[in-house]
Design an enzyme around this catalytic site. Sequence first.
Site, mmCIF file in Angstrom:
data_model
loop_
_atom_site.group_PDB
_atom_site.id
_atom_site.type_symbol
_atom_site.label_atom_id
_atom_site.label_comp_id
_atom_site.label_asym_id
_atom_site.label_seq_id
_atom_site.Cartn_x
_atom_site.Cartn_y
_atom_site.Cartn_z
ATOM 1 N N ARG A 70 0.830 -1.215 0.000
ATOM 2 C CA ARG A 70 0.000 0.000 0.000
ATOM 3 C C ARG A 70 0.860 1.259 0.000
ATOM 4 O O ARG A 70 0.470 2.304 -0.506
ATOM 5 C CB ARG A 70 -0.971 -0.015 1.198
ATOM 6 C CG ARG A 70 -1.730 1.287 1.385
ATOM 7 C CD ARG A 70 -3.050 1.165 2.132
ATOM 8 N NE ARG A 70 -3.010 0.277 3.269
ATOM 9 C CZ ARG A 70 -2.399 0.544 4.430
ATOM 10 N NH1 ARG A 70 -1.773 1.688 4.602
ATOM 11 N NH2 ARG A 70 -2.410 -0.337 5.410
ATOM 12 N N TYR A 124 -16.315 16.110 -16.612
ATOM 13 C CA TYR A 124 -16.615 14.704 -16.350
ATOM 14 C C TYR A 124 -17.677 14.592 -15.250
ATOM 15 O O TYR A 124 -17.552 15.220 -14.192
ATOM 16 C CB TYR A 124 -15.329 13.978 -15.939
ATOM 17 C CG TYR A 124 -15.565 12.517 -15.720
ATOM 18 C CD1 TYR A 124 -15.828 11.676 -16.787
ATOM 19 C CD2 TYR A 124 -15.578 11.981 -14.434
ATOM 20 C CE1 TYR A 124 -16.080 10.329 -16.583
ATOM 21 C CE2 TYR A 124 -15.823 10.634 -14.231
ATOM 22 C CZ TYR A 124 -16.074 9.815 -15.306
ATOM 23 O OH TYR A 124 -16.343 8.491 -15.106
ATOM 24 N N ASP A 166 -7.369 18.368 -15.754
ATOM 25 C CA ASP A 166 -7.727 16.995 -16.143
ATOM 26 C C ASP A 166 -7.319 16.844 -17.611
ATOM 27 O O ASP A 166 -7.940 17.418 -18.498
ATOM 28 C CB ASP A 166 -9.234 16.783 -15.944
ATOM 29 C CG ASP A 166 -9.675 15.343 -16.242
ATOM 30 O OD1 ASP A 166 -8.956 14.646 -16.984
ATOM 31 O OD2 ASP A 166 -10.740 14.937 -15.749
ATOM 32 N N LYS A 184 -8.336 5.407 -19.588
ATOM 33 C CA LYS A 184 -8.683 5.799 -20.950
ATOM 34 C C LYS A 184 -7.476 5.599 -21.877
ATOM 35 O O LYS A 184 -7.116 4.483 -22.170
ATOM 36 C CB LYS A 184 -9.213 7.236 -20.936
ATOM 37 C CG LYS A 184 -10.231 7.504 -19.812
ATOM 38 C CD LYS A 184 -11.519 6.716 -19.946
ATOM 39 C CE LYS A 184 -12.404 6.754 -18.705
ATOM 40 N NZ LYS A 184 -12.729 8.075 -18.158
HETATM 41 C C1 PLP Z 1 -13.094 8.612 -16.955
HETATM 42 C C2 PLP Z 1 -12.757 10.001 -16.582
HETATM 43 C C3 PLP Z 1 -12.532 10.358 -15.249
HETATM 44 C C4 PLP Z 1 -12.700 9.371 -14.102
HETATM 45 O O1 PLP Z 1 -11.781 8.333 -14.150
HETATM 46 P P1 PLP Z 1 -12.076 6.797 -13.663
HETATM 47 O O2 PLP Z 1 -10.830 6.094 -14.031
HETATM 48 O O3 PLP Z 1 -13.296 6.335 -14.404
HETATM 49 O O4 PLP Z 1 -12.317 6.866 -12.195
HETATM 50 C C5 PLP Z 1 -12.177 11.680 -14.983
HETATM 51 N N1 PLP Z 1 -12.058 12.584 -15.964
HETATM 52 C C6 PLP Z 1 -12.287 12.270 -17.260
HETATM 53 C C7 PLP Z 1 -12.138 13.332 -18.304
HETATM 54 C C8 PLP Z 1 -12.639 10.976 -17.612
HETATM 55 O O5 PLP Z 1 -12.869 10.681 -18.894
#
Ligand code: PLP
Length: 374
Positions: free
Chosen positions: A47, A99, A171, A196
């Site tokens: 962890r 998001y 982000d 992603k």
């Molecule tokens: C998918 C996504 C998130 C969240 O991420 P997870 O891995 O699903 O928790 C945050 N910001 C954007 C732009 C995303 O596409």
Amino acid sequence: MRIETLAIHAGGESDRETGAATPPIHMATTFRHGPGGERIAGYEYQREGNPTNDRLRTAIAAMEGAEAALTFASGMAAVSALMESLPSGARIVMPDDCYAGVRILAAEFLPERGLRVQRLDMANLDAVRAACADGVELLWVETPSNPLMKISDIAALAALAHAQGALLVCDNTFASPVLQQPLALGADVVMHSTTKYFGGHSDVLGGALAFKREDEFFAKVARRLHITGAVLAPFNAWLTLRGCRSLPARMALHCVNARGIATFLEAQPQVERVNYPGLASHPGHALASRQMRDFGGMLSVQLRGGRAAALAVAGRLLLFTNATSLGGCESLVEHRASVEGPHTTTPDNLLRLSVGLEHVDDLIDDLAQALAAV
Ligand SMILES: *Cc1c(COP(=O)(O)O)cnc(C)c1O
């Protein structure tokens, strides 16, 4: 070094012990102490840190031009750890279009922790400046934004944040570091859902934060991660590290395919509007041309026939899988308003496309046959 090289070599060194040319996975939860109780190679308990995660952190930090990076069990775990590391009473300014999970976190969870959130159009700098005038600790930006593909000026937002002593967090999930380098433009922290494009194959969940400075705030978030435990499992770190190697090559093809599809869709009579920053018709095109290397694999399309037409097209597509998420090899289509539920602000006639790596002409043929039905 250039990002194509860093993607392969940063954190990708051959294994010192065995000479294995690609990274091993270390699944151990515990690490043997030395005779005096000391750590032998810096590790003690999974962890707190493990070698596979460290390789991925090295790769992500190198690609984002960061001093340090942290990896998490998901993108949302990364966002939560960051937000919860702010002092109580902190004021956060974030986008109206972003998001959905981040929006829900801000609406349902942050206020009960004493954090104050204001949401506005981050592409409107006057509105951001006015909101910051009352004091702000954190500015959140998502560019391109989900699902309207709005473009916000990272350098200008960094200047507004820093004038108030605030942090700018970006982000960078849609663009990836291949197409956009927020830290070089002035941001302090970059957030990724590595689920992603980094993972790239729709088979591994994960999140990351890349910090411009390995400072006190970094240490605070790192400690929170170690103690609260939303850590990335070694196997998931290994898969994501594997994704890093092909990220630049994949992004190049995502961009070519998305540009082809956006151009095709814009010329169709059933289409009201295509939201893709690579199109000259997009209001953020000039800014995106300055701050991005290319325009990415995500776009949204709004149909003239409203919700019914959008659902009909999504239902008729054969190569595009009707599913949420993005950034994989396969193309996806999604009616965002349905996914986001009753409180959505997403237009009802909008379909979001995650353009994959299939041949662009096959994808266009598929869209043409689906559009012919409406
Ligand atoms: C998918 C996504 C998130 C969240 O991420 P997870 O891995 O699903 O928790 C945050 N910001 C954007 C732009 C995303 O596409």
